[in-house]
Structure formats: C-alpha cells, structure tokens
Design a protein around this motif. Sequence first.
Motif, mmCIF file in Angstrom:
data_model
loop_
_atom_site.group_PDB
_atom_site.id
_atom_site.type_symbol
_atom_site.label_atom_id
_atom_site.label_comp_id
_atom_site.label_asym_id
_atom_site.label_seq_id
_atom_site.Cartn_x
_atom_site.Cartn_y
_atom_site.Cartn_z
ATOM 1 N N ASN A 1 -7.610 -1.255 8.400
ATOM 2 C CA ASN A 1 -8.944 -0.841 8.845
ATOM 3 C C ASN A 1 -9.548 -1.871 9.798
ATOM 4 O O ASN A 1 -10.151 -1.512 10.818
ATOM 5 C CB ASN A 1 -9.859 -0.578 7.651
ATOM 6 C CG ASN A 1 -10.018 -1.757 6.721
ATOM 7 O OD1 ASN A 1 -9.133 -2.605 6.609
ATOM 8 N ND2 ASN A 1 -11.148 -1.818 6.020
ATOM 9 N N ASP B 1 0.812 -1.217 0.000
ATOM 10 C CA ASP B 1 0.000 0.000 0.000
ATOM 11 C C ASP B 1 0.845 1.266 0.000
ATOM 12 O O ASP B 1 0.530 2.227 -0.715
ATOM 13 C CB ASP B 1 -0.925 -0.003 1.216
ATOM 14 C CG ASP B 1 -2.030 -1.045 1.100
ATOM 15 O OD1 ASP B 1 -2.081 -1.745 0.064
ATOM 16 O OD2 ASP B 1 -2.829 -1.160 2.041
ATOM 17 N N TYR C 1 -11.005 8.831 -5.214
ATOM 18 C CA TYR C 1 -11.065 7.597 -4.424
ATOM 19 C C TYR C 1 -12.535 7.273 -4.252
ATOM 20 O O TYR C 1 -13.303 8.085 -3.719
ATOM 21 C CB TYR C 1 -10.405 7.795 -3.055
ATOM 22 C CG TYR C 1 -10.535 6.599 -2.127
ATOM 23 C CD1 TYR C 1 -9.702 5.500 -2.272
ATOM 24 C CD2 TYR C 1 -11.496 6.570 -1.116
ATOM 25 C CE1 TYR C 1 -9.812 4.398 -1.431
ATOM 26 C CE2 TYR C 1 -11.617 5.481 -0.268
ATOM 27 C CZ TYR C 1 -10.773 4.402 -0.438
ATOM 28 O OH TYR C 1 -10.886 3.313 0.406
ATOM 29 N N THR D 1 -15.743 4.057 -3.666
ATOM 30 C CA THR D 1 -16.114 2.712 -3.250
ATOM 31 C C THR D 1 -17.362 2.288 -4.019
ATOM 32 O O THR D 1 -18.254 3.103 -4.268
ATOM 33 C CB THR D 1 -16.390 2.648 -1.741
ATOM 34 O OG1 THR D 1 -17.452 3.556 -1.408
ATOM 35 C CG2 THR D 1 -15.147 2.998 -0.947
ATOM 36 N N TYR E 1 -4.794 -6.003 7.469
ATOM 37 C CA TYR E 1 -5.839 -5.041 7.126
ATOM 38 C C TYR E 1 -5.873 -3.932 8.183
ATOM 39 O O TYR E 1 -6.414 -4.116 9.282
ATOM 40 C CB TYR E 1 -7.205 -5.717 7.066
ATOM 41 C CG TYR E 1 -7.347 -6.782 6.004
ATOM 42 C CD1 TYR E 1 -6.327 -7.059 5.090
ATOM 43 C CD2 TYR E 1 -8.517 -7.531 5.905
ATOM 44 C CE1 TYR E 1 -6.460 -8.031 4.125
ATOM 45 C CE2 TYR E 1 -8.665 -8.517 4.938
ATOM 46 C CZ TYR E 1 -7.633 -8.759 4.054
ATOM 47 O OH TYR E 1 -7.773 -9.735 3.099
ATOM 48 N N THR F 1 -12.734 4.635 5.259
ATOM 49 C CA THR F 1 -12.350 4.110 3.948
ATOM 50 C C THR F 1 -13.426 4.335 2.893
ATOM 51 O O THR F 1 -13.267 3.900 1.758
ATOM 52 C CB THR F 1 -12.094 2.598 4.044
ATOM 53 O OG1 THR F 1 -13.275 1.968 4.536
ATOM 54 C CG2 THR F 1 -10.917 2.292 4.957
ATOM 55 N N PHE G 1 -12.715 -1.073 -3.305
ATOM 56 C CA PHE G 1 -12.007 0.194 -3.155
ATOM 57 C C PHE G 1 -11.254 0.483 -4.452
ATOM 58 O O PHE G 1 -10.492 -0.359 -4.938
ATOM 59 C CB PHE G 1 -10.998 0.117 -2.003
ATOM 60 C CG PHE G 1 -11.602 -0.297 -0.687
ATOM 61 C CD1 PHE G 1 -12.253 0.618 0.113
ATOM 62 C CD2 PHE G 1 -11.509 -1.610 -0.250
ATOM 63 C CE1 PHE G 1 -12.799 0.239 1.336
ATOM 64 C CE2 PHE G 1 -12.043 -1.998 0.960
ATOM 65 C CZ PHE G 1 -12.692 -1.072 1.763
ATOM 66 N N SER H 1 -7.714 -0.338 -0.431
ATOM 67 C CA SER H 1 -8.338 0.423 0.645
ATOM 68 C C SER H 1 -7.363 1.493 1.126
ATOM 69 O O SER H 1 -6.195 1.197 1.390
ATOM 70 C CB SER H 1 -8.702 -0.516 1.797
ATOM 71 O OG SER H 1 -9.010 0.208 2.962
ATOM 72 N N TRP H 2 -7.846 2.727 1.242
ATOM 73 C CA TRP H 2 -6.986 3.835 1.659
ATOM 74 C C TRP H 2 -7.699 4.617 2.765
ATOM 75 O O TRP H 2 -8.457 5.536 2.493
ATOM 76 C CB TRP H 2 -6.687 4.746 0.480
ATOM 77 C CG TRP H 2 -5.604 5.757 0.710
ATOM 78 C CD1 TRP H 2 -5.242 6.324 1.901
ATOM 79 C CD2 TRP H 2 -4.749 6.335 -0.281
ATOM 80 N NE1 TRP H 2 -4.217 7.208 1.722
ATOM 81 C CE2 TRP H 2 -3.891 7.238 0.388
ATOM 82 C CE3 TRP H 2 -4.631 6.191 -1.659
ATOM 83 C CZ2 TRP H 2 -2.931 8.003 -0.290
ATOM 84 C CZ3 TRP H 2 -3.681 6.939 -2.328
ATOM 85 C CH2 TRP H 2 -2.830 7.832 -1.651
ATOM 86 N N PRO H 3 -7.472 4.253 4.028
ATOM 87 C CA PRO H 3 -8.056 5.042 5.116
ATOM 88 C C PRO H 3 -7.610 6.497 5.010
ATOM 89 O O PRO H 3 -6.453 6.789 4.708
ATOM 90 C CB PRO H 3 -7.506 4.369 6.379
ATOM 91 C CG PRO H 3 -7.208 2.965 5.952
ATOM 92 C CD PRO H 3 -6.740 3.082 4.522
#
Length: 556
Positions: A387, A239, A275, A277, A385, A319, A515, A257-259
């Motif tokens: 998140n 990531d 970004y 979803t 993960y 996210t 994501f 996934s990019w918090p």
Amino acid sequence: MPTLGGAFALAMAVAACSPGTTGAPTAAANGERPAEAINLRVNSATTYTRNFNIYSPSTDLTPTAGLIYEPLVRRNVFKGGALEPWLAESWEWSDGDKVLTLKLRNDVKFADGTPMTSKDVAFTLNIPLKYPELNTGGQTYVSAEAIDEVTVVVKWSKPGRLDFYRFAAGASNNPPRIVPEHIWKDKDLKTWVNPDPVGTGAAALDQFTPQQISYKTRADYWNGALPMKLIKIVAAGGDDQTKARLLKGDLDFATMSWPNAQAEYVARNPKTNLYSTYATGGEESLLFNLAKAPFDDVNVRRALAMSLDRESLLKLAPTGQNPANACGLEPEVYKDYMAPECKVQTLEPENARKALADGGWKVEGGKLTKDGKTYDLSLKVVQEYANWMAYGKGMQDQWKTNLGLDVKLVAVPEENYDPLLNEGDFDMALYWTGGSNGMYSVFSDQLDPATYKPIGEDSSFLNQGRWKDKSTVPLLDQLRATVGEDAKQKDAGRRLQRIVLEQVPYSPMFTSVWFVDMNMTRWTNWPVPGRTEFAPHSALGPDLVLTLKNLKPVTR
C-alpha cells in the motif's frame, strides 16, 4: 470512524449480532461439537524461536507472550490511552505524583498454581533497575517495594503520571509484565531463554515447534476461562500464503493489511469472511526533514501537503483506511480534544502554488529553485508495504501534476527504514505519528526540541523530522503537568494541533489502523470497529485476551 460498507455490510445483514460484535449465522445443530481450537497468524514469520524471556536483550523472541505474561494495567486504545485495572486493582498517587501505591488483585495465580503476590511484582519492577541494559521499556521509576501481600509502592524522582503509561501493554514495546520470583530469581536474564514459561495469563504453553506454538487455556484464569481449549499460533509466512490459508479456512485470524480485501476476501464468502480496521489513534504521515533545505521553509511544506488528494491516493490500494485529520489527532480516539478547525487536508493546488510563490520558490525543469540553487526531492517508503508503494507512486504523480515537481520515489527494505529515518537520511518519508498513549506522547514524539539530534545522529524514534522550534515546549510541559485535568489538557492540545496545522512539521495522510482478517467458520462475535473498547490485535495482550474471551464457537 470505519464504516461497514460493501460486502462487509452484507455480512452484517445476514449475521446474528450482539452489541459491539460481529457474528456469522450458526448452522443447524447436527451433533458436531463446537470448535475447541483457534488458529492465529500474528506476523509474517515462517519459523519461531523458543525464547519466552520477555526481558531478554534478544530481538528474536517468541510471539504472543502476552497470553502468558500480563501487565499491571491495561491501556484502552479507544479512550485516548486511558489506563484501566488489570493485575493491579487500583492505584493512588501521593507526594506530588512521585509516589504510586498499587493495590493488587488477590485472586491471581501463576500457571503452576502459585499465588501472585506483591513480592513477584516488586521483583519484576526491579529487573530494569538491577539490569539497566534490559530496560527496553524505558522505565523511569527509581524504586519498587512490596509493603504487604497486595501492596506495592513505586517511586519516581519527578512526577511520574505520564511515565506510568509505560506500565501498560501497548503503551511501550516492553511494559513490565509480571513474572514469578521463585522461577526467575536465580536466572541470568541476559542469556536465559525461559523455554517453559509460567505466568499469570489466560494460557500456558502446550507444545512448541518452529512452525506452530500451541497454548492451552487455563480453567483457573483470574479473569474467567476462555471458550477455546487451545490457541494455536501458526507460522503462516508472507501475505500470499496467509491469504490462501484464510480463504481455505485454515486460519481463523490474521493481522495483515489486505488491499482490495472486500473484493478478494469478503465477497468470496460474506457469511464467514471479515476484514476490519481498528483505529490506533495515530496516522501514517508525510515526514519532512526540517534540518535541511528546502523543507526548513514552511511554505514548501504547506505546498507539498496541499497538492495531495488523500482520498484518491487511498483508492490506489484500498485497505480500509481513511484520510487523516490534518492536526495530528485521530478523531475516533480523541474526539473530545479536537480543535474545531481541524479537518482533513483537502487538495488545494492553487493555494499550493501560491505558497511556493510566497516563499520565493520556482519550479523549473521539474525541480524546486530559489536564489540560484536547485533542489532534488525524494520520498522514502517501505519496499515491502504494497500500500505504501502504491501511495508513494500516487504522491509522485500528484506532485508532478499539481506543482510540476519531479520527486524521486525511493523504496527501502523494512529492516533499513527505521535506521535511515532515525539518522535523518531522508528528504520526505511516510511514517507513523500519534497513537493512543495520550496527547503528550502524540505531540512530544515529533515536536519536542529537547529530543533534537543533528543529521547523522540517532534520534531513537523521537523527533525524526528534527523539530527545533521551542514554541512547543511550554505546551508539552502543560500536557505533562496536567494529566487528569481535562480543561488544561484540551487547551494545550488544541494549541499544539494548530501548530501542526499551520506550521506543517509533518502532514498527516491516512488513519493508522490495525488490520484484522477474520474467518468466522468456527468462531464468531468479533469486535466491531467503532462499537468496541478492545482491539483484536496480537500486540495488545489484554485486548487479545478480551477478544478471545468474548468469541463464541459455531455449533454445526
């Protein structure tokens, strides 16, 4: 439905958009040519293996083979998994839904110029019959025969409408994707790696290195040429490396996934950085191990579910997900089938404590006790993960605050996670439920007593929670027997939703989404969540092709 908020809304405000797509403003033309290549990151690999044998028993296969090999039908993930034509133009059922007659397109060619015919389709469909060990897609038909150049008849020993879902890319890990008989017929499919693949897809292999795969798009593709000449699959790594390359503009697309993506990515350049979803039709749920105490008591399950504030948990690692509906169906995909009483489970600490009391349970010294027995509780999450790690810690804190319970958080490496859950080696765990494969799959995956396995035996990704209550059997049977009959599907579906709501065999927590990270410096017109019928994800072959086909190059 995902909302367009914050910096993403700003990007939309300054963008030139067409219906169902997002677009960045194009710069004034200055003679520079439009983009001719697009760079995609599809997983966290740092190297790739040249193995395009899509029926290989190896787990180390080349990614994005869906650009080369295609399925007969497409699964529309935003219409409850409805099947739509792809290489098959139409189909009809007969003999009590045990015989399927497929009519194929007559304008499809393989990349070597050879027309695709019914013989290629029948050959492909007979691979898992000839080699049962290669039937990784779980196909259940018993024969496939070419009748004429464009007609194939497939037979099942029992009604096969639901099993036909396995023909769609995305409906199973390994749907039948059509291969050329003249190339494949003499190969040992167990060992052959198919280094120079030839398929019906939108692209053909151009160059391969362990760090990058280049596909050249086909001008003669049956579904229309793509706007780019090259599709490059980049082994960008983890990531952090991917984020850096997206910010730099080296990548046009990633599935990651990019918090805090709105602040860390979108806000850095709202005109180009997106970004989004896209709903998968499923949820990330709290699984309970129903085969062991105290989780075999519905009062305990209700208490644990009601003592969590899903909205605040999501703020720990934002996210783009939302709290999930408590009944096990994703409203964005199944809105026509939702039971009216089904909503997001809210935080109800008083009712949670009452549920424990109703079951005769007490909390003493942070532990759950009853009849002189004390129970330690634990929650498993995937270590990699970020998140899930954040949500797990938050759940641990909320159970302590709202019920006084000490719950141990157990971080498990991703490679070990599925085996542990399949064998029932957990108390509670975060895992995916539901999906866009239709309501039967949504509920049968976790609530079919026929797939029950005792703790220690492999559940093979079905019923990991060990549900044994036979009240779901007639409802699942009704869903299986009434595919295409809306009223009966709604009736059985709503009764199953109420079982999830009232018996809490698992507790849906957060919407499960794809994501997608996009950089619009070179390419615009990406699908907008809630306004598209295809998801820009590399795991969904036809959807990825539709995404790429609809992109527009930025001309500077």
